[in-house]
Write a protein that holds these residues in place. Structure first.
Motif, PDB file in Angstrom:
ATOM      1  N   ASN A  65      74.483  11.334 -29.965  1.00  0.00           N
ATOM      2  CA  ASN A  65      74.254  11.482 -31.404  1.00  0.00           C
ATOM      3  C   ASN A  65      73.203  11.107 -32.007  1.00  0.00           C
ATOM      4  N   ASP A  66      71.980  10.600 -31.093  1.00  0.00           N
ATOM      5  CA  ASP A  66      70.846  10.250 -31.878  1.00  0.00           C
ATOM      6  C   ASP A  66      69.472  10.769 -31.047  1.00  0.00           C
ATOM      7  N   THR A  67      69.841  11.814 -30.490  1.00  0.00           N
ATOM      8  CA  THR A  67      68.597  12.321 -29.588  1.00  0.00           C
ATOM      9  C   THR A  67      68.872  13.950 -29.693  1.00  0.00           C
ATOM     10  N   ASN A  68      67.620  14.652 -29.640  1.00  0.00           N
ATOM     11  CA  ASN A  68      67.685  16.043 -29.325  1.00  0.00           C
ATOM     12  C   ASN A  68      67.039  16.305 -27.833  1.00  0.00           C
ATOM     13  N   VAL A  69      67.477  17.176 -27.201  1.00  0.00           N
ATOM     14  CA  VAL A  69      67.109  17.516 -25.706  1.00  0.00           C
ATOM     15  C   VAL A  69      66.558  18.839 -25.401  1.00  0.00           C
ATOM     16  N   TRP A  70      66.000  19.014 -24.421  1.00  0.00           N
ATOM     17  CA  TRP A  70      65.657  20.324 -23.801  1.00  0.00           C
ATOM     18  C   TRP A  70      66.912  20.682 -22.901  1.00  0.00           C
ATOM     19  N   ILE A  71      67.306  21.894 -23.005  1.00  0.00           N
ATOM     20  CA  ILE A  71      68.107  22.423 -22.136  1.00  0.00           C
ATOM     21  C   ILE A  71      67.806  23.724 -21.465  1.00  0.00           C
ATOM     22  N   ARG A  83      65.555  25.564 -24.353  1.00  0.00           N
ATOM     23  CA  ARG A  83      65.859  25.632 -25.770  1.00  0.00           C
ATOM     24  C   ARG A  83      66.009  23.985 -26.242  1.00  0.00           C
ATOM     25  N   CYS A  84      65.736  23.879 -27.527  1.00  0.00           N
ATOM     26  CA  CYS A  84      66.042  22.251 -27.942  1.00  0.00           C
ATOM     27  C   CYS A  84      67.151  22.322 -28.576  1.00  0.00           C
ATOM     28  N   VAL A  85      68.240  21.528 -28.277  1.00  0.00           N
ATOM     29  CA  VAL A  85      69.350  21.243 -28.754  1.00  0.00           C
ATOM     30  C   VAL A  85      69.782  19.925 -29.476  1.00  0.00           C
ATOM     31  N   SER A 103      65.379  17.238 -17.814  1.00  0.00           N
ATOM     32  CA  SER A 103      64.480  16.153 -18.301  1.00  0.00           C
ATOM     33  C   SER A 103      63.324  16.365 -17.659  1.00  0.00           C
ATOM     34  N   THR A 104      62.846  17.226 -17.075  1.00  0.00           N
ATOM     35  CA  THR A 104      61.526  17.524 -16.459  1.00  0.00           C
ATOM     36  C   THR A 104      60.586  18.420 -17.462  1.00  0.00           C
ATOM     37  N   TYR A 105      61.385  19.038 -18.435  1.00  0.00           N
ATOM     38  CA  TYR A 105      60.539  20.017 -19.260  1.00  0.00           C
ATOM     39  C   TYR A 105      60.194  19.263 -20.505  1.00  0.00           C
ATOM     40  N   ARG A 106      58.975  18.843 -20.679  1.00  0.00           N
ATOM     41  CA  ARG A 106      58.481  18.366 -21.796  1.00  0.00           C
ATOM     42  C   ARG A 106      59.081  16.887 -22.032  1.00  0.00           C
ATOM     43  N   GLY A 107      59.257  16.163 -20.925  1.00  0.00           N
ATOM     44  CA  GLY A 107      59.943  14.944 -21.001  1.00  0.00           C
ATOM     45  C   GLY A 107      61.416  14.812 -21.239  1.00  0.00           C
ATOM     46  N   GLY A 108      61.905  16.143 -21.593  1.00  0.00           N
ATOM     47  CA  GLY A 108      63.236  15.992 -21.707  1.00  0.00           C
ATOM     48  C   GLY A 108      63.651  15.850 -23.334  1.00  0.00           C
TER      49      GLY A 108
END
Length: 118
Positions: A65-71, A83-85, A103-108
């Motif tokens: 509930n406190d982060t945005n991540v790359w998938i 895509r950033c979600v 986690s490897t794409y732009r630091g995750g």
């Protein structure tokens, strides 16, 4: 001197209490199994990739509930992309066949949900 209870007498005294507890547990389990999934008011989806069912589009459920991540989104026949979600549900393309945290794409981590990358 008081005569000691035989093991049968001790078991017989515990029997009704154990029987009642077992009956209550069996009833609770039966109710839990018999309740339809639609009876739950707020169904929580599995974190990560969710294949749409019953006409529902595929989506990615980000449970933090406190982060945005790359998938990484896998599509067929079109190419894959990142895509950033943000937290919660993100509907994916109609041809999405998979998605996972990368986690490897732009630091995750990312800043703006909806951003895409190659």
């Amino acid at each position: 001197m008081k005569a000691q209870d035989s093991s049968f007498t001790r078991f017989a005294r515990r029997g009704p209490r154990l029987g009642l507890a077992a009956f209550a547990l069996a009833g609770a389990l039966a109710c839990a199994v018999a309740a339809p999934a639609s009876a739950a008011p707020d169904r929580i989806n599995a974190c990560g990739w969710n294949k749409g069912t019953g006409g529902e589009r595929a989506f990615y459920e980000h449970c933090a509930n406190d982060t945005n991540v790359w998938i990484q989104v896998k599509r067929w026949p079109r190419g894959d992309y990142h895509r950033c979600v943000g937290p919660g549900r993100t509907n994916l393309d109609f041809d999405a066949t998979g998605a996972w945290y990368d986690s490897t794409y732009r630091g995750g981590l990312c800043s703006h949900p909806g951003d895409t990358g190659p």
